[in-house]
Design an enzyme around this catalytic site. Structure first.
Site, PDB file in Angstrom:
ATOM      1  N   HIS B 209      -3.002   5.048  12.466  1.00 51.52           N
ATOM      2  CA  HIS B 209      -2.043   4.734  11.322  1.00 51.52           C
ATOM      3  C   HIS B 209      -3.102   4.752  10.264  1.00 51.52           C
ATOM      4  O   HIS B 209      -3.068   5.145   8.986  1.00 51.52           O
ATOM      5  CB  HIS B 209      -1.262   3.582  11.666  1.00 51.52           C
ATOM      6  CG  HIS B 209      -0.167   3.435  10.363  1.00 51.52           C
ATOM      7  ND1 HIS B 209      -0.099   2.336   9.805  1.00 51.52           N
ATOM      8  CD2 HIS B 209       0.818   4.462   9.910  1.00 51.52           C
ATOM      9  CE1 HIS B 209       1.041   2.409   9.013  1.00 51.52           C
ATOM     10  NE2 HIS B 209       1.261   3.816   8.998  1.00 51.52           N
ATOM     11  N   HIS B 213      -3.697   7.282   6.768  1.00 51.18           N
ATOM     12  CA  HIS B 213      -3.398   6.919   5.354  1.00 51.18           C
ATOM     13  C   HIS B 213      -4.815   7.074   4.770  1.00 51.18           C
ATOM     14  O   HIS B 213      -5.159   7.269   3.481  1.00 51.18           O
ATOM     15  CB  HIS B 213      -3.011   5.624   5.388  1.00 51.18           C
ATOM     16  CG  HIS B 213      -1.328   5.468   5.556  1.00 51.18           C
ATOM     17  ND1 HIS B 213      -0.567   5.982   4.765  1.00 51.18           N
ATOM     18  CD2 HIS B 213      -0.846   5.106   6.738  1.00 51.18           C
ATOM     19  CE1 HIS B 213       0.652   5.721   5.152  1.00 51.18           C
ATOM     20  NE2 HIS B 213       0.575   5.447   6.305  1.00 51.18           N
ATOM     21  N   HIS B 242       5.723   9.715  10.713  1.00 54.04           N
ATOM     22  CA  HIS B 242       6.360   8.606  11.143  1.00 54.04           C
ATOM     23  C   HIS B 242       7.858   8.673  11.663  1.00 54.04           C
ATOM     24  O   HIS B 242       8.333   7.916  12.397  1.00 54.04           O
ATOM     25  CB  HIS B 242       6.676   8.071   9.607  1.00 54.04           C
ATOM     26  CG  HIS B 242       5.377   7.252   8.853  1.00 54.04           C
ATOM     27  ND1 HIS B 242       4.903   8.079   7.854  1.00 54.04           N
ATOM     28  CD2 HIS B 242       4.881   6.042   9.110  1.00 54.04           C
ATOM     29  CE1 HIS B 242       3.606   7.244   7.492  1.00 54.04           C
ATOM     30  NE2 HIS B 242       3.933   6.256   8.271  1.00 54.04           N
ATOM     31  N   GLU B 354       7.715   8.097  -0.288  1.00 59.66           N
ATOM     32  CA  GLU B 354       6.401   7.484   0.270  1.00 59.66           C
ATOM     33  C   GLU B 354       6.101   6.202  -0.597  1.00 59.66           C
ATOM     34  O   GLU B 354       5.982   4.984  -0.145  1.00 59.66           O
ATOM     35  CB  GLU B 354       5.268   8.121   0.447  1.00 59.66           C
ATOM     36  CG  GLU B 354       4.128   7.410   1.115  1.00 59.66           C
ATOM     37  CD  GLU B 354       2.850   8.262   1.221  1.00 59.66           C
ATOM     38  OE1 GLU B 354       2.868   9.525   1.137  1.00 59.66           O
ATOM     39  OE2 GLU B 354       2.056   7.805   1.819  1.00 59.66           O
ATOM     40  N   HIS B 369       9.250   3.214  -0.154  1.00 62.27           N
ATOM     41  CA  HIS B 369       8.553   2.967   1.056  1.00 62.27           C
ATOM     42  C   HIS B 369       7.474   1.967   1.025  1.00 62.27           C
ATOM     43  O   HIS B 369       7.252   0.856   1.490  1.00 62.27           O
ATOM     44  CB  HIS B 369       8.029   4.132   1.619  1.00 62.27           C
ATOM     45  CG  HIS B 369       6.865   4.060   2.782  1.00 62.27           C
ATOM     46  ND1 HIS B 369       5.642   4.075   2.392  1.00 62.27           N
ATOM     47  CD2 HIS B 369       6.801   3.521   4.141  1.00 62.27           C
ATOM     48  CE1 HIS B 369       4.740   3.914   3.349  1.00 62.27           C
ATOM     49  NE2 HIS B 369       5.623   3.412   4.192  1.00 62.27           N
ATOM     50  N   HIS B 373       7.348  -2.306   2.171  1.00 65.60           N
ATOM     51  CA  HIS B 373       6.028  -2.872   3.070  1.00 65.60           C
ATOM     52  C   HIS B 373       5.768  -4.131   2.299  1.00 65.60           C
ATOM     53  O   HIS B 373       5.615  -5.004   3.106  1.00 65.60           O
ATOM     54  CB  HIS B 373       5.121  -1.935   3.152  1.00 65.60           C
ATOM     55  CG  HIS B 373       4.834  -1.069   4.085  1.00 65.60           C
ATOM     56  ND1 HIS B 373       4.428  -1.331   5.261  1.00 65.60           N
ATOM     57  CD2 HIS B 373       5.439   0.222   4.348  1.00 65.60           C
ATOM     58  CE1 HIS B 373       4.514  -0.360   6.353  1.00 65.60           C
ATOM     59  NE2 HIS B 373       5.217   0.641   5.692  1.00 65.60           N
ATOM     60  N   HIS B 409      10.908   1.693   8.953  1.00 67.88           N
ATOM     61  CA  HIS B 409      10.617   3.374   9.205  1.00 67.88           C
ATOM     62  C   HIS B 409      12.050   3.713   9.835  1.00 67.88           C
ATOM     63  O   HIS B 409      12.152   4.951   9.491  1.00 67.88           O
ATOM     64  CB  HIS B 409       9.394   3.527   9.802  1.00 67.88           C
ATOM     65  CG  HIS B 409       8.149   3.685   8.951  1.00 67.88           C
ATOM     66  ND1 HIS B 409       7.904   4.658   7.985  1.00 67.88           N
ATOM     67  CD2 HIS B 409       7.186   2.587   8.432  1.00 67.88           C
ATOM     68  CE1 HIS B 409       6.989   4.331   7.080  1.00 67.88           C
ATOM     69  NE2 HIS B 409       6.541   3.138   7.391  1.00 67.88           N
TER      70      HIS B 409
END
Lengths: 690, 696
Positions: B209, B213, B242, B354, B369, B373, B409
């Site tokens: 992950h 990114h 995802h 995103e 998104h 977070h 997600h």
């Protein structure tokens, strides 16, 4: 024969293996192979050669048969150890008993060396400290302060990392610089409770609390010597010391324009105040878990710690305690009534509420105060579902950091006050001292009359004994704390009796105005009275003038006792002073003797009373050296040095005719208004290397 | 000419000062006096140098004038750095741009040496890594895995303390023994979510992950090159990678007799699942804050991070996105409609949701998104009242540890699926490959047919590069992870076209039964399809047999790539393979290729489709070396190697009359039932010291 001082080296670097070098001069213990843990059995000799070598002091450890330690060993070394958890207290009690029963210092050294790497490091520290304090042959040892062994419990974790860097990069201790512990690092100005950071997060305040509980353990093993717990008026002292904490906390709140602390009396309500300690336990290398804002308590059921307590149980205990108070008797385990009278009532209640092994009936009155700590400390993980250790409320060395500590103890204090309300008021004749007049009292500080000044100041602490797995040598942390300019009381007393008398001088202080800005009603002001000092004076006939220095207060211990390295700053060997030093480790820190006050000045009523020492004295062999902090801590192995109820004369509701402090005064009392001004410049230290 | 490999040493011991020894052999940078920070003066550097010995390798650093770094420096070194926070991304973007513009490796080294002790250590690592990846003169460098430098983000803090003990007491490296990371240390069996510890807390999964990114940054400085962000189908890849994480997570849940993850679609509801990470950040020496059970989200307003977002904003954004999906077009910055068509729709939506700087209208569609977070990461201190750092959800290297990651997600995926539902179902002619029949497929592992076995296994990793302020030398930790016996696919294809044909073999797998133990309908099963592999086959006329090994999967990277020290285990210099290595750092860990299954065996449908490569091929210079994990990670500097939608043929709803996988099959497809059995014995390693360690 072992030098008993060698035992103290076992407190150094508590999480390192016992065979590593200690004492800052490469001293090592030479122990039988069978004492080593499996992990290090083959390498310890090589390591000792590396870290110590020729010519360094060696301490020989005798090979003896080790008693069974499997019970205290059952707490894993990287778990958390809490004195509020009964099963942990039992383990500590077991180990204390083993340590105290050993016939000689040599045997004690052997068993302690063996136990050190096998039992939990904090449990070991606690049990060995208590044993050294209570064994006749280890009296007079100057135990290092708890912060030296476990700095992680007193210091921001970020500073611990900076200290690691400093001692790794700058290996020559002389070149190291102090690392600054930031102020206000646990919350921002958005959090009103943050204004109390200097009180809640003060190292001395938290140490005082740890020491108090070290001197007054709550548990012994079944069958063991009860003297460790059964000390003169220990229940009453539990009440009084904590009552004074709340008083002092409230004075600080008023200094910061905050209302008095609200008791946590509804256990079903959410706790508005969150707390994020930002500290790491070096023992477990786990962070102290935080508590979010608005957390609700839930029933605790954690089989690992054998802890089980419900909110409903807490309520039941509280109801029963209140019932006992209102009926004026408690029922003991034999179903007999014990009256809650003027003399012993508060002491019984103290034991019952705390609750310690002296509680007359744990079945009925439960374990109220301890379990409150437990419920709060585990509110984030009441069932051990997340395998979390306790929050700061779970440890006596850290609980005073948390705003909820004061809410909890305000509730506890309300219960004690309920009992005090039932007692008859002191009559004027109980209070007066015939033919003795206090004609004036005045406070002087740096040439100023009745004006005290507080300010913040930086001081340095050497943390090297507690920095484990790091290159050796001093490494300092710099912390900021409240301080005041020293002051003195000038008291003028007339003795008209024509004969010499002895007086007990009692000095208290309380804010003049309450949180609404109005003058305080006396019934409330008495609950805000903080003790500042208590001492005996000889009163020849005629006028006498006494001066007394604030640094001699019976409430406090000097700054140096707590924060300086004991090796370099101790009383002469075997002097009575030295013998008493450790008990003196308990005591309110002198730098917190008076509240912060306000920048524009804050008014306090300072009160002095001279009572008849003949009525107050307790006959026992006297020891001068360290009756130093007896007011909150008592005196080791002796009776509390005052026959009056603790907090006298303010411990009861005043007589009906006294609605103001002035009306309360008899001629052996006097008050003066003093102003405490807070100077907001910080007294800083230069950024020097060692 | 500087050796550009020296640049890599700047990653070592990220919180120690730059003049300390590096690389395990005492290499030291000759730092110009003017580059030192206030904290240490030249004299202190000299003392350190003397102490370590003057015979160590030296790296010369030339003294050049340093560009203005005050903007990235404004993030304090002991704060937290999060890629989900725009102000942090901007600082990273600024630093990346500076690194990219420097005209030589020598200058890059100078600026990096200067910046290293002044920037936040994670920001520095991130920006420097992105720059090395994207500079033509450094892209062939072989970057080590993130865990080597920041092990604190991947393991129990207790282990780090034990490592401190080990390296302090055992100064002779060869006497040291590995420290075991306990399994199941973040929660007890009382917490049902804890069954999935081996997935959520897996080192390889969290690294995947982080790497993903890293190669798909979402922010750049205004005026800088867009090509760091603007990569082929990056929005679609965000969706697909995802989506596959959720599909795999659900397969693991079923393996543990748990229901599928519920999307977190009501932001005002308390989050039942608490998470207590029990990790310490070495950078700040502060613990990652936990989230208690039943926490409710609150509007964020943290001035220090320039973060302000309300639940209300989130609801507005999601409403606008759903509206765009259901109308079939979005509105861009210039108020024009852009159709969400079959080809580009999903990519646009990916960038919007995103969201990245490629979002066509971030005013309208917001930052859904990322802000989800952050709302979760700061649930414990939304206003910065308690001066707290974000929880694990605030960082891409730790977010997948938290059960809420999957709920969040799952919600994000629901948005994408809403779009996919608007697209027409694939018709038989979209799926078939005239002239090609797949006759059969089976899976073999250790002589067993169509039976896979998983088990737990211990492995050791060397943490010495990330253990700062400690005596040097290797020190290993031992972690436990899922593993399976390697297997291979064998299938027969009949090419009746009379001419050789190129086919794209696509292999997927999904559980057969749902959480009620009933057979899944295809409309649900398609969402559970895990991609296992995709590869090109050349089919001569007539019948041919193909085999493919599981370790060559296009989804995964090999275990060694992630966990072994690359100095001792790298391909020949400057080979194409080496050039691709880093992109390979991204990839699903091979040890997690197949779900755990059940002790009594769990039934899966394994699916093979051979499609017509002529319709799907992307014309571009081919590089063989590392197209390895292209399925989830793409290919560096090139187009995604498949013209089809990602997840094809399962990305859309099947036709209304197709309810089972069998009905879906055309003659170029085949399925087989595979049983995955979990063997409960753990393959442990002996407690050897480093002396006895086999060099691997």
């Amino acid at each position: 024969m072992v030098n008993k001082k060698d035992l103290l080296l076992l407190f150094d670097h508590p999480t390192e293996p016992v065979f590593m070098d200690k004492g800052g001069n490469g001293t090592v213990f030479e122990m039988p192979d069978s004492f080593l843990t499996e992990r290090y059995s083959r390498v310890s000799k090589n390591v000792q050669t590396r870290v110590s070598g020729e010519g360094k002091p060696k301490i020989f450890v005798k090979d003896i048969t080790i008693p069974d330690l499997s019970f205290p060993e059952s707490l894993k070394r990287n778990q958390s150890f809490s004195l509020f958890v009964k099963s942990h207290r039992q383990m500590a009690g077991y180990l204390i008993e083993v340590f105290t029963k050993l016939p000689s210092v040599d045997d004690l050294l052997s068993v302690a060396v063996y136990a050190r790497d096998r039992v939990h490091p904090v449990l070991f520290h606690y049990a060995l400290s208590v044993a050294l304090l209570h064994r006749p042959d280890t009296q007079g040892l100057d135990l290092p302060s708890f912060w030296q062994a476990f700095p992680g419990r007193f210091v921001d974790s970020a500073v611990m990392q900076e200290l690691r860097e400093e001692s790794f990069v700058v290996q020559s201790p002389g070149d190291r610089r102090p690392m600054v512990i930031p102020t206000k690092y646990t919350s921002s100005d958005l959090d009103p409770e943050q204004r109390m950071w200097y009180f809640r997060e003060d190292i001395g305040v938290n140490l005082h609390h740890w020491h108090w509980h070290l001197v007054y353990p709550t548990e012994t093993s079944p069958g063991a010597d009860r003297r460790i717990v059964e000390k003169d008026r220990r229940g009453e002292l539990f009440y009084y010391m904590h009552q004074q904490l709340i008083v002092r906390y409230n004075a600080e709140r008023l200094s910061n324009y905050m209302a008095s602390v609200q008791p946590l009396n509804n256990l079903d309500e959410t706790i508005a105040e969150g707390y994020f300690p930002k500290m790491d336990s070096l023992v477990a290398s786990r962070a102290y878990p935080p508590r979010s804002d608005n957390t609700r308590l839930s029933d605790v059921n954690r089989p690992t710690e054998r802890l089980r307590v419900g909110i409903d149980e807490m309520k039941r205990w509280r109801e029963r305690i209140y019932q006992a108070i209102h009926q004026r008797f408690v029922i003991d385990t034999n179903n007999k009534r014990i009256p809650l009278d003027e003399v012993n009532g508060i002491d019984i209640l103290g034991n019952m509420i705390e609750a310690n092994a002296l509680s007359p009936n744990q079945m009925l009155y439960g374990n109220f105060h301890n379990m409150g700590h437990v419920l709060i400390a585990f509110s984030h993980d009441p069932t051990n579902k997340h395998l979390e250790p306790a929050g700061v409320m779970g440890y006596v060395s850290t609980s005073m950091r948390d705003p909820v500590f004061y809410k909890w103890h305000a509730l506890i204090d309300d219960i004690f006050q309920e009992h005090k309300k039932i007692l008859p008021a002191y009559k004027a004749e109980d209070l007066s001292f015939r033919d003795i007049d206090v004609s004036s009292i005045q406070v002087e500080s740096r040439g100023q009359k009745n004006r005290l000044t507080t300010y913040f100041k930086e001081s340095d602490l050497d943390l090297s004994r507690g920095m484990d797995f790091q290159p050796r040598g001093n490494v300092y942390a710099r912390f900021t704390h409240l301080q005041h300019h020293p002051f003195q009381y000038n008291i003028v007393v007339n003795n008209f009796s024509g004969v010499q008398r002895y007086g007990y001088v009692r000095i208290f202080m309380a804010p003049k105005f309450d949180d609404t800005g109005l003058p305080m009603v006396f019934a409330n002001q008495r609950l805000m009275m903080m003790e500042l000092d208590k001492f005996v004076v000889m009163l020849p006939p005629g006028q006498n003038t006494f001066t007394r220095n604030s640094t001699d207060s019976s409430v406090t211990i000097p700054f140096e006792r707590t924060f300086r390295n004991l090796d370099s700053n101790r009383g002469a060997r075997n002097s009575p002073e030295e013998q008493e030093n450790y008990f003196c480790g308990c005591g309110w820190p002198n730098h917190m003797l008076v509240p912060m006050g306000r920048a524009e000045g804050m008014s306090f009523d300072l009160f002095v009373m001279v009572s008849n020492y003949e009525n107050d004295r307790v006959d026992q062999p006297r020891m001068d050296g360290c009756s130093d902090a007896a007011s909150y801590c008592g005196i080791r192995d002796r009776l509390y040095p005052d026959r009056k109820a603790m907090g006298y004369p303010f411990d009861r509701v005043p007589r009906a005719t006294a609605t103001t402090l002035n009306q309360f005064l008899t001629s052996n009392m006097q008050t003066v208004e003093i102003t405490i001004t807070h100077d907001s410049t910080i007294d800083r230290l230069p950024a020097l290397t060692n | 000419m500087p050796n550009k490999k020296d640049l890599l040493l700047l990653f070592d011991h990220p919180t120690e000062p730059v003049f300390m020894d590096k690389g395990g052999n005492g290499t030291m940078f000759e730092v110009p006096k003017s580059y030192l920070t206030e904290k240490y003066n030249l004299e202190e550097c000299q003392i350190v140098k003397m102490r370590l010995g003057d015979d160590r390798p030296k790296v010369f650093v030339s003294e050049i004038s340093i560009p203005d770094l005050s903007f990235p420096e404004s993030l304090k070194r002991n704060e937290s750095f999060s890629l989900f926070i725009q102000s942090h991304r901007q600082k990273a973007g600024y630093l990346i741009d500076i690194f990219l513009r420097l005209d030589s490796v020598e200058h890059l080294k100078s600026v990096a040496v200067y910046a290293r002790d002044r920037m936040h250590p994670v920001l520095f690592h991130y920006a420097f890594a992105v720059a090395l990846l994207h500079r033509p003169d450094t892209k062939d460098l072989n970057l080590r895995s993130f865990w080597q430098y920041f092990p604190d983000r991947f393991m129990d803090s207790t282990v780090l303390q034990m490592i401190r003990e080990e390296s302090f007491v055992m100064q002779r490296t060869e006497d040291r023994r590995p420290i075991v990371i306990p399994i199941k240390y973040t929660a007890s069996d009382l917490e049902p979510e804890h069954n999935l510890w081996y997935f959520r807390e897996d080192l390889g999964i969290n690294l995947h992950h982080w790497h993903w990114h890293l190669i798909y940054p979402i922010e750049i400085t205004p005026g800088a090159h867009h090509n760091i962000v603007k990569k082929d189908r990056r929005g679609e890849l965000f969706y697909y990678m995802h989506q596959q994480v959720i599909a795999r997570y659900n397969a693991e849940r079923l393996s543990n007799n748990m229901g599928l993850v519920k999307p977190f679609n009501n932001l005002t509801e308390p989050i039942a699942e608490g998470y207590f990470p029990k990790m310490d950040s070495q950078v700040a020496s502060r613990a990652f804050p936990p989230r208690f059970d039943n926490v409710k989200l609150t509007d964020l307003h943290r001035k220090v991070d320039q973060l302000k977002v309300g639940i209300n904003d989130m609801n507005n954004w999601s409403r606008s996105i759903y509206e765009a999906i259901h109308h079939g077009f979005i509105i861009n910055d210039d108020n024009e409609s852009v159709r969400l068509d079959e080809v580009k729709g999903i990519d646009i939506l990916g960038n919007i949701i995103e969201s990245s700087v490629l979002s066509p209208n971030s005013m309208l569609y917001g930052d859904l998104h990322n802000m989800g977070h952050m709302l979760i990461a700061y649930a414990h201190d939304p206003t910065h009242k308690h001066l707290e750092f974000p929880g694990v959800m605030g960082d891409s290297s730790t977010a997948m540890r938290d059960p809420i990651f999957y709920k969040w997600h799952a919600y994000i995926d629901d948005l994408f699926q809403a779009h996919k539902k608007t697209l027409p179902a694939y018709k038989a002619e979209d799926l078939s490959f005239p002239g090609i029949d797949v006759l059969n497929i089976n899976v073999k592992s250790r002589g067993q047919l169509n039976r896979l076995t998983t088990f737990f296994k211990e492995s050791d990793v060397d943490l010495s590069r990330g253990m700062d302020f400690q005596p040097r030398g290797s020190v290993f930790t031992r972690f436990t992870h899922l593993q399976h016996h390697p297997f291979e696919y064998t299938f027969d294809v009949n090419n009746s076209s009379g001419a050789p044909l190129l086919g794209y073999a696509r292999i997927f797998m999904a559980p057969r039964l749902d959480d009620n133990n009933s057979t899944m309908v295809l409309a649900d099963q398609r969402l559970m399809m895990i991609e296992l592999d995709k590869f090109l086959i050349r089919m001569p006329p007539g019948e041919s047999t193909f085999t493919q090994k599981s370790i060559n999967s296009s989804v995964t990277i090999p275990f060694e790539r992630t966990f072994r020290d690359q100095d001792s285990n790298r391909p020949g210099k400057n080979t194409a393979a080496e050039q691709e290595e880093f992109f390979c750092g991204c990839g699903w860990p091979d040890h997690m290729l197949v779900p755990r299954g059940k002790v009594e065996g769990m039934t899966f449908d394994l699916f093979l489709m051979v499609s017509n490569y002529e319709n799907e091929r992307v014309i571009q210079p081919g590089v063989e070396g590392c197209s390895k994990s292209a399925s989830y990670c793409g290919l560096r500097d090139r187009l995604y190697p498949d013209r089809r939608s990602m997840g094809y043929p399962f990305d859309r709803l099947p036709p209304w009359n197709v309810t089972s996988l069998n009905q879906f099959l055309t003659s170029n497809m085949k399925t087989v039932e595979v049983t995955i059995t979990h063997d409960k014995t753990i393959e442990t390693l002996p407690p050897l010291t480093n002396r006895n360690r086999k060099v691997d």
